[in-house]
Design a protein around this motif. Sequence first.
Motif, mmCIF file in Angstrom:
data_model
loop_
_atom_site.group_PDB
_atom_site.id
_atom_site.type_symbol
_atom_site.label_atom_id
_atom_site.label_comp_id
_atom_site.label_asym_id
_atom_site.label_seq_id
_atom_site.Cartn_x
_atom_site.Cartn_y
_atom_site.Cartn_z
ATOM 1 N N VAL A 168 0.876 -1.167 0.000
ATOM 2 C CA VAL A 168 0.000 0.000 0.000
ATOM 3 C C VAL A 168 0.913 1.217 0.000
ATOM 4 O O VAL A 168 1.812 1.334 0.841
ATOM 5 C CB VAL A 168 -0.937 0.015 1.213
ATOM 6 N N GLY A 170 1.288 5.642 -0.668
ATOM 7 C CA GLY A 170 0.618 6.930 -0.765
ATOM 8 C C GLY A 170 1.558 8.062 -0.454
ATOM 9 O O GLY A 170 2.652 7.866 0.092
ATOM 10 N N GLU A 180 -2.489 9.063 -4.396
ATOM 11 C CA GLU A 180 -3.619 8.434 -3.730
ATOM 12 C C GLU A 180 -3.196 7.106 -3.105
ATOM 13 O O GLU A 180 -2.472 6.319 -3.711
ATOM 14 C CB GLU A 180 -4.742 8.197 -4.734
ATOM 15 N N ARG A 182 -3.322 3.580 -2.421
ATOM 16 C CA ARG A 182 -3.930 2.479 -3.166
ATOM 17 C C ARG A 182 -3.100 1.208 -2.964
ATOM 18 O O ARG A 182 -1.911 1.282 -2.624
ATOM 19 C CB ARG A 182 -4.019 2.807 -4.659
ATOM 20 N N PRO A 183 -3.721 0.052 -3.199
ATOM 21 C CA PRO A 183 -2.961 -1.207 -3.116
ATOM 22 C C PRO A 183 -2.163 -1.450 -4.390
ATOM 23 O O PRO A 183 -2.618 -1.118 -5.495
ATOM 24 C CB PRO A 183 -4.057 -2.263 -2.927
ATOM 25 N N TYR A 184 -0.999 -2.036 -4.240
ATOM 26 C CA TYR A 184 -0.106 -2.301 -5.370
ATOM 27 C C TYR A 184 0.374 -3.747 -5.315
ATOM 28 O O TYR A 184 0.414 -4.372 -4.246
ATOM 29 C CB TYR A 184 1.109 -1.368 -5.349
ATOM 30 N N VAL A 196 -0.629 -0.817 -9.764
ATOM 31 C CA VAL A 196 -1.857 -0.833 -8.976
ATOM 32 C C VAL A 196 -2.545 -2.192 -9.144
ATOM 33 O O VAL A 196 -2.670 -2.707 -10.254
ATOM 34 C CB VAL A 196 -2.802 0.301 -9.418
ATOM 35 N N ASN A 198 -5.943 -3.948 -8.677
ATOM 36 C CA ASN A 198 -7.368 -3.776 -8.428
ATOM 37 C C ASN A 198 -8.013 -5.004 -7.803
ATOM 38 O O ASN A 198 -9.176 -4.935 -7.374
ATOM 39 C CB ASN A 198 -8.081 -3.429 -9.742
ATOM 40 N N SER A 203 -9.724 -0.635 2.811
ATOM 41 C CA SER A 203 -10.727 0.364 3.192
ATOM 42 C C SER A 203 -10.120 1.328 4.198
ATOM 43 O O SER A 203 -9.016 1.103 4.710
ATOM 44 C CB SER A 203 -11.960 -0.330 3.791
ATOM 45 N N GLN A 205 -8.653 3.938 3.848
ATOM 46 C CA GLN A 205 -7.317 4.381 3.494
ATOM 47 C C GLN A 205 -7.237 5.896 3.445
ATOM 48 O O GLN A 205 -8.222 6.593 3.162
ATOM 49 C CB GLN A 205 -6.876 3.795 2.151
ATOM 50 N N PHE A 218 -4.610 2.482 6.611
ATOM 51 C CA PHE A 218 -5.612 1.717 5.861
ATOM 52 C C PHE A 218 -6.037 0.515 6.689
ATOM 53 O O PHE A 218 -5.419 0.179 7.711
ATOM 54 C CB PHE A 218 -5.046 1.241 4.519
ATOM 55 N N ARG A 220 -7.146 -3.632 5.985
ATOM 56 C CA ARG A 220 -7.252 -4.719 5.015
ATOM 57 C C ARG A 220 -7.618 -6.000 5.724
ATOM 58 O O ARG A 220 -7.286 -6.220 6.901
ATOM 59 C CB ARG A 220 -5.973 -4.897 4.199
#
Length: 488
Positions: A168, A170, A180, A182-184, A196, A198, A203, A205, A218, A220
Amino acid sequence: SGEVDGTIMYITLKMVDEDVGASLDLGTSMNYAFGSSGNLAVHDPSNAGTFTVEMASEPEDEDTEPEEDSQSTEEQVQPEEEGVDRANVVKGECPPSPLTVDRDPNGNSLTFECRQPLTADTMNDVVLDWAVSEDGNSLTVALSARTDGYLAIGFPVRAGNMVPADAVIGACSSADETLEVRPYKISDDSSSGVVVDNDQVISNQGCMYEDGLTTVYFTREVENGGQVALELSEEGMPLIFASGDTSDLVHHGSSRGAVQVNFESSEIEQQAVAGSTDRKSHGILMAVAWICMLPLGGAVGKLIQKMRRSPCICKLLFYTHAILQLFGLVIATAGFAVAVGKFDAGISKVPYGHGTIGVIVMALTFFQPINALVRPDAALMKTRRRVWEFVHASTGKCALLLGAFNVFTGIHILAINFGEIDQSLWVALCAGSLCLIVFSRDMVEKYCDQEVYLQQQSCDKHDEHRAYPDGDDGGSAASAEQLIKGDV
């Protein structure tokens, strides 16, 4: 108390340090001193003193009886597990976390149960806050560090390894440095291998920035669709973390770390970042092979042509050439084996074509000893021997040039992409070694050319004396002028 205008030194001491046989009690006297410079000279007597650490007890209510400890100090001490190195373990019983994140104006917020500091080579004030859900199916985590760029926390498949891993990432230091959260999915050491994902679900985050401190947080689930399932039990799980100077996902260099976190006991064990030792081992082996052994062997091989008139020296040079090349081949093969066995990145994904060139160089290197086994006899097959010598020399020169070039690109990758070595120092060492070998070879070649010239002159005079000896029927030997004019 109050603000301090000067130097602050802070340190954490173990109450019991078995390694040095020392222990601290609340009430132990300690000495302090400070000097006027960074040199460890004798300090001024007025700049020293003694203090005692005491616990400030809270006042008890008059109607409340103090509770007796149900266990003695000896009963509370747990035996150490055999074979466990506790030197790098941070113990704790869930130190309370002061971090609270307001999620919306309605008062909904994220709270964290525990906080533990982390350590990294070039990252400052790294702190991990977390809270495990009551059902044990999710983890809320926050990573804080001093950075104006991105901040990343990863869940690796193998401890200490960046690849492969879920992460994650940011950034939020300014409007220009925003990424932003985001998960990677991390599939390669280079930035192209960080994409990234998807399929992963996170949540709550977000990112906060205050006074140079960036915090990424975040929630998870244990199973969130990624490559790694969280291990929230007493076994613990590995984490990796890193920071960048900007919001661009460029390589973090040495600003990274790895830990093993036991979310149940709040123990954190520092781990070595995998790959660093392997990369350095690969680089050192290849530098020794392609900067020292093989160029030196090639230089000796070139001298063989110069010394054909001296069979003994020629044979010595030949065996020296063969031994140097053999050892260079063994060392280069060992370095190649480290790269193939330890590095997860694909050959084509290594920057500057380093991996592709490396494979080509090793193919040429393995071709050389095979080619040497089919060397034609110089006396019986002169044409084939000349062709063989041209192929053997050309292949060797190509391998040496590409090998040396790849060593310098490897130095650049280790220095810039990973921040693990001093680029200027290693470039200077390797370039200096090559220059020394080339200079030494040129000096020996000049000496050999001079020896060959003197031998030729001696042979010419001897032949002239045999053709025109004094007292022959023709009288004296013909003059040089007559020889040049063609009169004789």
